[in-house]
Design a protein around this motif. Structure first.
Motif, PDB file in Angstrom:
ATOM      1  N   MET A   1       0.848  -1.187   0.000  1.00  0.00           N
ATOM      2  CA  MET A   1       0.000   0.000   0.000  1.00  0.00           C
ATOM      3  C   MET A   1       0.880   1.231   0.000  1.00  0.00           C
ATOM      4  N   LYS A   2       0.605   2.091  -0.915  1.00  0.00           N
ATOM      5  CA  LYS A   2       1.339   3.348  -0.975  1.00  0.00           C
ATOM      6  C   LYS A   2       0.762   4.292   0.077  1.00  0.00           C
ATOM      7  N   THR A   3       1.630   4.970   0.804  1.00  0.00           N
ATOM      8  CA  THR A   3       1.160   5.878   1.848  1.00  0.00           C
ATOM      9  C   THR A   3       0.462   7.089   1.235  1.00  0.00           C
ATOM     10  N   VAL A   4      -0.447   7.661   1.999  1.00  0.00           N
ATOM     11  CA  VAL A   4      -1.173   8.831   1.526  1.00  0.00           C
ATOM     12  C   VAL A   4      -0.376  10.080   1.887  1.00  0.00           C
ATOM     13  N   LYS A   5      -0.364  11.021   0.981  1.00  0.00           N
ATOM     14  CA  LYS A   5       0.366  12.269   1.196  1.00  0.00           C
ATOM     15  C   LYS A   5      -0.571  13.445   0.960  1.00  0.00           C
ATOM     16  N   TRP A   6      -0.446  14.459   1.786  1.00  0.00           N
ATOM     17  CA  TRP A   6      -1.215  15.682   1.625  1.00  0.00           C
ATOM     18  C   TRP A   6      -0.730  16.410   0.375  1.00  0.00           C
ATOM     19  N   GLU A   7      -1.677  16.876  -0.412  1.00  0.00           N
ATOM     20  CA  GLU A   7      -1.368  17.659  -1.606  1.00  0.00           C
ATOM     21  C   GLU A   7      -2.278  18.876  -1.634  1.00  0.00           C
ATOM     22  N   LYS A   8      -1.886  19.877  -2.380  1.00  0.00           N
ATOM     23  CA  LYS A   8      -2.655  21.107  -2.492  1.00  0.00           C
ATOM     24  C   LYS A   8      -4.074  20.846  -2.985  1.00  0.00           C
ATOM     25  N   LYS A   9      -4.256  19.829  -3.809  1.00  0.00           N
ATOM     26  CA  LYS A   9      -5.581  19.536  -4.362  1.00  0.00           C
ATOM     27  C   LYS A   9      -6.610  19.175  -3.283  1.00  0.00           C
ATOM     28  N   PHE A  10      -6.140  18.847  -2.073  1.00  0.00           N
ATOM     29  CA  PHE A  10      -7.036  18.491  -0.985  1.00  0.00           C
ATOM     30  C   PHE A  10      -7.535  19.707  -0.201  1.00  0.00           C
ATOM     31  N   GLU A  11      -7.001  20.880  -0.479  1.00  0.00           N
ATOM     32  CA  GLU A  11      -7.375  22.076   0.273  1.00  0.00           C
ATOM     33  C   GLU A  11      -8.834  22.438   0.039  1.00  0.00           C
ATOM     34  N   THR A  12      -9.509  22.813   1.125  1.00  0.00           N
ATOM     35  CA  THR A  12     -10.903  23.244   1.054  1.00  0.00           C
ATOM     36  C   THR A  12     -11.011  24.763   1.032  1.00  0.00           C
ATOM     37  N   GLY A  13      -9.935  25.439   1.433  1.00  0.00           N
ATOM     38  CA  GLY A  13      -9.983  26.889   1.560  1.00  0.00           C
ATOM     39  C   GLY A  13     -10.412  27.329   2.952  1.00  0.00           C
ATOM     40  N   ILE A  14     -10.666  26.367   3.818  1.00  0.00           N
ATOM     41  CA  ILE A  14     -11.000  26.661   5.221  1.00  0.00           C
ATOM     42  C   ILE A  14      -9.779  26.241   6.043  1.00  0.00           C
ATOM     43  N   PRO A  15      -8.979  27.215   6.528  1.00  0.00           N
ATOM     44  CA  PRO A  15      -7.688  26.896   7.166  1.00  0.00           C
ATOM     45  C   PRO A  15      -7.750  25.858   8.286  1.00  0.00           C
ATOM     46  N   THR A  16      -8.727  25.942   9.161  1.00  0.00           N
ATOM     47  CA  THR A  16      -8.827  24.974  10.266  1.00  0.00           C
ATOM     48  C   THR A  16      -9.001  23.562   9.729  1.00  0.00           C
ATOM     49  N   ILE A  17      -9.903  23.409   8.789  1.00  0.00           N
ATOM     50  CA  ILE A  17     -10.159  22.082   8.216  1.00  0.00           C
ATOM     51  C   ILE A  17      -8.931  21.580   7.463  1.00  0.00           C
ATOM     52  N   ASP A  18      -8.288  22.453   6.705  1.00  0.00           N
ATOM     53  CA  ASP A  18      -7.109  22.031   5.939  1.00  0.00           C
ATOM     54  C   ASP A  18      -5.969  21.582   6.854  1.00  0.00           C
ATOM     55  N   ARG A  19      -5.739  22.307   7.936  1.00  0.00           N
ATOM     56  CA  ARG A  19      -4.676  21.892   8.889  1.00  0.00           C
ATOM     57  C   ARG A  19      -5.001  20.528   9.490  1.00  0.00           C
ATOM     58  N   GLN A  20      -6.247  20.343   9.855  1.00  0.00           N
ATOM     59  CA  GLN A  20      -6.643  19.072  10.454  1.00  0.00           C
ATOM     60  C   GLN A  20      -6.573  17.934   9.438  1.00  0.00           C
ATOM     61  N   HIS A  21      -6.954  18.212   8.204  1.00  0.00           N
ATOM     62  CA  HIS A  21      -6.845  17.180   7.164  1.00  0.00           C
ATOM     63  C   HIS A  21      -5.388  16.766   6.970  1.00  0.00           C
ATOM     64  N   GLN A  22      -4.485  17.736   6.988  1.00  0.00           N
ATOM     65  CA  GLN A  22      -3.057  17.411   6.850  1.00  0.00           C
ATOM     66  C   GLN A  22      -2.630  16.454   7.956  1.00  0.00           C
ATOM     67  N   GLN A  23      -3.089  16.723   9.180  1.00  0.00           N
ATOM     68  CA  GLN A  23      -2.752  15.847  10.306  1.00  0.00           C
ATOM     69  C   GLN A  23      -3.359  14.459  10.115  1.00  0.00           C
ATOM     70  N   LEU A  24      -4.586  14.390   9.606  1.00  0.00           N
ATOM     71  CA  LEU A  24      -5.219  13.093   9.364  1.00  0.00           C
ATOM     72  C   LEU A  24      -4.457  12.297   8.303  1.00  0.00           C
TER      73      LEU A  24
END
Length: 137
Positions: A1-24
């Motif tokens: 299984m290839k590990t998942v990596k945060w990419e710009k395409k995952f950004e929602t434009g809501i900073p709190t959610i984006d920071r938390q998604h990066q942590q997830l």
């Protein structure tokens, strides 16, 4: 299984959610790595518990934001969160009880769900929030 990596395409434009998604993404990657490396049950359970705890915290924050912006699909989105947590809790319980180890199925489920949920469902929250702000101006 290839590990998942945060990419710009995952950004929602809501900073709190984006920071938390990066942590997830980081926590999911940590679990995948621990599983692939055959780490012991205790280490994998600890990583999984951290992932569950952080996910629950994130869901509370995300649901609060959805309520604040009067997101019209709040109930559907909240139900997706509840189903995800239930699925992961069942797998974790089996692991703790020694009935199973995280398998490719579990790590695939986690990474696939995270990617799809962020790209499809959470991006819709970001779009709605952006359009709501534009309309108010």
């Amino acid at each position: 299984m290839k590990t998942v990596k945060w990419e710009k395409k995952f950004e929602t434009g809501i900073p709190t959610i984006d920071r938390q998604h990066q942590q997830l993404f980081d926590l999911t990657g940590e679990l995948i790595k621990a599983t692939e490396e055959g780490k012991g049950r205790r280490i994998i359970v600890d990583v999984l518990k951290n992932l569950i705890h952080y996910t629950q915290t994130h869901f509370v924050d995300e649901e609060r934001i959805m309520k604040e912006i009067h997101y019209p699909h709040y109930e559907i989105h909240k139900k997706e969160h509840e189903n995800f947590i239930q699925e992961v809790l069942v797998s974790t319980k089996e692991l703790i009880e020694g009935r199973s180890m995280p398998t490719l199925k579990l790590t695939n489920f986690l990474s696939q769900w995270l990617i799809e949920h962020v790209l499809i469902h959470d991006s819709q929250i970001g779009e709605f929030a952006h359009h709501s702000q534009v309309e108010r101006k």
